[in-house]
Design an enzyme around this catalytic site. Structure first.
Site, mmCIF file in Angstrom:
data_model
loop_
_atom_site.group_PDB
_atom_site.id
_atom_site.type_symbol
_atom_site.label_atom_id
_atom_site.label_comp_id
_atom_site.label_asym_id
_atom_site.label_seq_id
_atom_site.Cartn_x
_atom_site.Cartn_y
_atom_site.Cartn_z
ATOM 1 N N LYS A 247 32.961 -44.794 0.470
ATOM 2 C CA LYS A 247 32.518 -43.574 1.155
ATOM 3 C C LYS A 247 31.482 -44.043 2.184
ATOM 4 O O LYS A 247 30.279 -44.083 1.910
ATOM 5 C CB LYS A 247 31.920 -42.601 0.130
ATOM 6 C CG LYS A 247 31.840 -41.180 0.623
ATOM 7 C CD LYS A 247 31.571 -40.220 -0.523
ATOM 8 C CE LYS A 247 31.149 -38.864 -0.011
ATOM 9 N NZ LYS A 247 32.166 -38.130 0.717
HETATM 10 C C1 LIG Z 1 37.651 -38.350 2.337
HETATM 11 C C2 LIG Z 1 37.339 -37.701 1.021
HETATM 12 N N1 LIG Z 1 38.285 -37.647 0.073
HETATM 13 C C3 LIG Z 1 38.063 -37.083 -1.125
HETATM 14 C C4 LIG Z 1 36.835 -36.515 -1.424
HETATM 15 C C5 LIG Z 1 36.597 -35.905 -2.760
HETATM 16 O O1 LIG Z 1 35.724 -36.727 -3.519
HETATM 17 P P1 LIG Z 1 34.753 -36.132 -4.616
HETATM 18 O O2 LIG Z 1 35.599 -35.330 -5.550
HETATM 19 O O3 LIG Z 1 34.198 -37.341 -5.288
HETATM 20 O O4 LIG Z 1 33.735 -35.319 -3.933
HETATM 21 C C6 LIG Z 1 35.827 -36.539 -0.466
HETATM 22 C C7 LIG Z 1 34.510 -35.951 -0.747
HETATM 23 O O5 LIG Z 1 33.603 -36.639 -1.118
HETATM 24 C C8 LIG Z 1 36.075 -37.146 0.779
HETATM 25 O O6 LIG Z 1 35.134 -37.181 1.726
#
Ligand SMILES: Cc1ncc(COP(=O)(O)O)c(C=O)c1O
Length: 316
Positions: free
Chosen positions: A157
């Site tokens: 991320k």
């Molecule tokens: C690109 C992306 N995919 C998926 C997610 C979902 O991840 P999470 O459930 O850990 O928030 C996020 C959000 O954080 C994201 O930015």
């Protein structure tokens, strides 16, 4: 306008309006930062952060993938976040920790640039809106391909990677939709601009595997577990674009969006064009987990310690 009182920055609590960076901050130029999106909910047991350690451990892993050593341990970041939420007097909030290459070095080798860490908290409603959460959103498959492992690290991320999501989001909003869905280089569905994707067909729940170019979403993992605990079949498999159109139900998961039904993709109604039955069951069960209403998932909650919360009340 988002707003709160204090931000935690490199170990200090600073006033919201003083939390500024130099214009030559490395991360601002090259996207060399990693971050998390986390939520704290007001539960009957007190304010609690959903899967806090999982998020902080992902932050540490994202940093490592970009050769950044975090100058704070996960435990230090955890207690700093507790204190920050309390000092801001917030019972529930969104939490944004970010670690980034700071000021002092330019050029593409960031290894000598400092790693700065900040945590911000503020009240933030559901990302795709109350109406979308209730009645479902309209999505559009993006003309932008999701970043691949051949150019970046989809499992991290990382700040710079989000230019890809930003393009997909802008495209979908300008075209009159709520969200963009990205495909990979093979044309398989990967994820939303900030959410993981699920479909339901003939009672079976499907989602792209973690070996695809997805962020291994923490809410994705939670919903998979909740669905299996409820007796549903969940499979991780490649999903073709048309699988979305042919699905009986579809939904997205993410910290900002929570669990949002999708009622239309590319102007095709999904199922009856409203949130599906299984989606609604999962949405309720997921909300119960977030708000500590199901004993089974209490271990996912990181309660703000009473002593810290009391300081909030004393201050407020
Ligand atoms: C690109 C992306 N995919 C998926 C997610 C979902 O991840 P999470 O459930 O850990 O928030 C996020 C959000 O954080 C994201 O930015």
């Amino acid at each position: 306008m988002i707003e709160s009182e204090l931000i935690w920055h490199n170990g200090e609590f600073v006033a919201w309006e003083d939390a500024k960076v130099h214009v030559l901050t490395h991360g601002l130029h090259y996207g060399t930062g990693v971050f998390e999106g986390i939520r704290c909910y007001e539960t009957e047991r007190g304010s609690a952060i959903f899967r806090h350690l999982d998020h902080l451990e992902r932050l540490e892993r994202s940093a490592g993938l970009y050769y950044m050593d975090l100058p704070y341990t996960v435990e230090q970041l955890r207690t700093a976040t507790h204190e920050l939420i309390s000092r801001n007097g917030l019972a529930s909030c969104y939490i944004r920790p970010i670690a980034y290459r700071g000021y002092g070095h330019m050029g593409l080798n960031p290894l000598d640039a400092p790693v700065d860490v900040s945590i911000a908290v503020w009240p933030w409603g559901t990302y795709l809106g109350e109406e979308g959460t209730r009645n479902g959103i309209r999505a559009k498959v993006s003309s932008w391909e999701r970043i691949s492992s051949r150019s970046l690290i989809p499992q991290a991320k990382a700040s710079g990677q989000y230019l890809n999501s930003v393009l997909a989001k802008i495209e979908s909003v300008k075209a009159g939709y709520d969200e963009g869905i990205l495909l990979d280089e093979h044309g398989n569905v990967v994820e939303g601009s900030g959410e993981n994707v699920f479909t339901v067909r003939d009672g079976v729940i499907s989602t792209p595997p973690t070996s695809s170019a997805i962020l291994d979403g923490i809410n994705r993992r939670s919903v998979v577990q909740i669905a299996r605990d409820l007796g549903y079949a969940v499979i991780e498999r490649d999903i073709a674009r048309a699988d979305l159109y042919l699905a009986d139900e579809m939904f997205l998961t993410g910290t900002a969006a929570e669990l949002v039904p999708v009622r239309e993709v590319d102007d095709h109604a999904i199922g009856a064009g409203e949130p599906g039955e299984i989606t609604l069951v999962l949405q309720r069960a997921f909300q119960d987990a977030l708000y500590g209403r199901n004993e089974r998932y209490l271990e996912w909650l990181d309660l703000i310690p009473v002593a810290v919360a009391e300081r909030r009340e004393a201050a407020g």
